[in-house]
Design a protein around this motif. Structure first.
Motif, short mmCIF file in Angstrom:
data_model
loop_
_atom_site.label_atom_id
_atom_site.label_comp_id
_atom_site.label_asym_id
_atom_site.label_seq_id
_atom_site.Cartn_x
_atom_site.Cartn_y
_atom_site.Cartn_z
N ARG A 84 9.62 3.42 13.69
CA ARG A 84 8.78 3.02 12.56
C ARG A 84 9.53 1.98 11.74
O ARG A 84 10.64 2.19 11.30
N ILE A 85 8.90 0.83 11.55
CA ILE A 85 9.47 -0.23 10.73
C ILE A 85 8.74 -0.18 9.40
O ILE A 85 7.53 -0.40 9.34
N PRO A 86 9.45 0.11 8.31
CA PRO A 86 8.78 0.27 7.01
C PRO A 86 8.07 -1.01 6.56
O PRO A 86 8.56 -2.11 6.77
N SER A 87 6.94 -0.83 5.92
CA SER A 87 6.15 -1.99 5.46
C SER A 87 6.84 -2.73 4.33
O SER A 87 6.60 -3.91 4.13
N TRP A 88 7.73 -2.08 3.57
CA TRP A 88 8.41 -2.74 2.46
C TRP A 88 9.52 -3.67 2.93
O TRP A 88 9.99 -4.51 2.16
N CYS A 89 9.97 -3.55 4.17
CA CYS A 89 11.12 -4.30 4.66
C CYS A 89 10.69 -5.67 5.20
O CYS A 89 9.97 -5.76 6.19
N LYS A 90 11.16 -6.72 4.56
CA LYS A 90 10.74 -8.08 4.93
C LYS A 90 11.47 -8.63 6.15
O LYS A 90 10.92 -9.46 6.87
N PRO A 92 13.56 -6.78 8.90
CA PRO A 92 14.25 -5.73 9.63
C PRO A 92 15.02 -6.29 10.82
O PRO A 92 14.61 -7.28 11.42
N GLU A 105 7.80 -6.30 13.53
CA GLU A 105 6.81 -6.46 12.47
C GLU A 105 6.89 -5.29 11.49
O GLU A 105 6.82 -4.13 11.89
N ALA A 106 7.01 -5.65 10.20
CA ALA A 106 7.03 -4.62 9.16
C ALA A 106 5.69 -3.88 9.13
O ALA A 106 4.64 -4.48 9.32
N GLY A 107 5.75 -2.58 8.90
CA GLY A 107 4.55 -1.77 8.82
C GLY A 107 4.01 -1.33 10.17
O GLY A 107 2.93 -0.74 10.25
N PHE A 123 17.63 -2.18 7.70
CA PHE A 123 16.48 -2.45 6.84
C PHE A 123 17.02 -3.01 5.52
O PHE A 123 17.36 -2.25 4.62
#
Length: 186
Positions: A84-90, A92, A105-107, A123
């Motif tokens: 899982r790539i967090p959506s807040w991370c521009k 990663p 891709e974030a999110g 991250f």
């Protein structure tokens, strides 16, 4: 689930059983498995020992931006690891066995289908102030049986919080009465 004793108030969970239930369920949210797909949702230092797959995550996330996932054993050669790539991370960063992965891709989940032994994950966490949306002032009142309730009222004093990655730093005026609700000027 029943009634609270008179003058009983114990903290931020809404009822006596909810807080304890969610804490006991937290480990089930870290990882998930669906056939050959294995999902990693959280990156806290931990170890997973499944019947055909074992790994550990080291690092000090979320205090630190980086962590390492080391595969200890994998009997299933067709396993797909979904990070899982967090959506807040521009921006990663992920490397598999020392090779940097592109197209993250974030999110979304990053699916890793080839042979992996060591996965480096970073991250980057940017610190910034955010203004709360839809803010109201809350005043308290007590019901006849002692339950503390909150009433919402409009206010023009909108609070901010400082965020860094998934962490939110804030002064909570509902639980910290010494702050005098919305009277503090930061």
């Amino acid at each position: 689930n029943g009634t609270k004793p008179h003058d009983y108030f114990h903290g931020p969970d809404c009822c006596t059983a909810s807080g304890h239930r969610i804490i006991s369920l937290l480990p089930t949210f870290f990882y998930a498995e669906n056939g050959k797909d294995f999902y990693i949702n959280q990156y806290l230092p931990s170890r997973y020992d499944g019947k055909d797959f074992a790994f550990e995550i080291s690092g000090n996330y979320p205090e630190s931006e980086s962590m390492v996932l080391t595969v200890l054993s994998s009997k299933n050669k067709n396993k797909i690891l979904n990070l899982r790539i967090p959506s807040w991370c521009k921006a990663p960063e992920v490397s598999v066995n020392g090779e940097r992965v592109s197209g993250i891709e974030a999110g979304k989940y990053l699916a890793i289908t080839h042979k992996w032994e060591k996965i480096g994950i970073t991250f980057p966490m940017e610190g910034k102030w955010i203004r709360r949306e839809h803010h109201s002032k809350y005043t308290t009142y007590t019901l006849p049986r002692g339950e503390i309730m909150y009433r919402e009222e409009p206010t023009d004093k909108i609070p901010y919080a400082f965020i860094r990655g998934p962490l939110v730093y804030c002064l909570d005026m509902v639980w910290n009465k010494q702050i005098c609700n919305d009277d503090v000027n930061m």
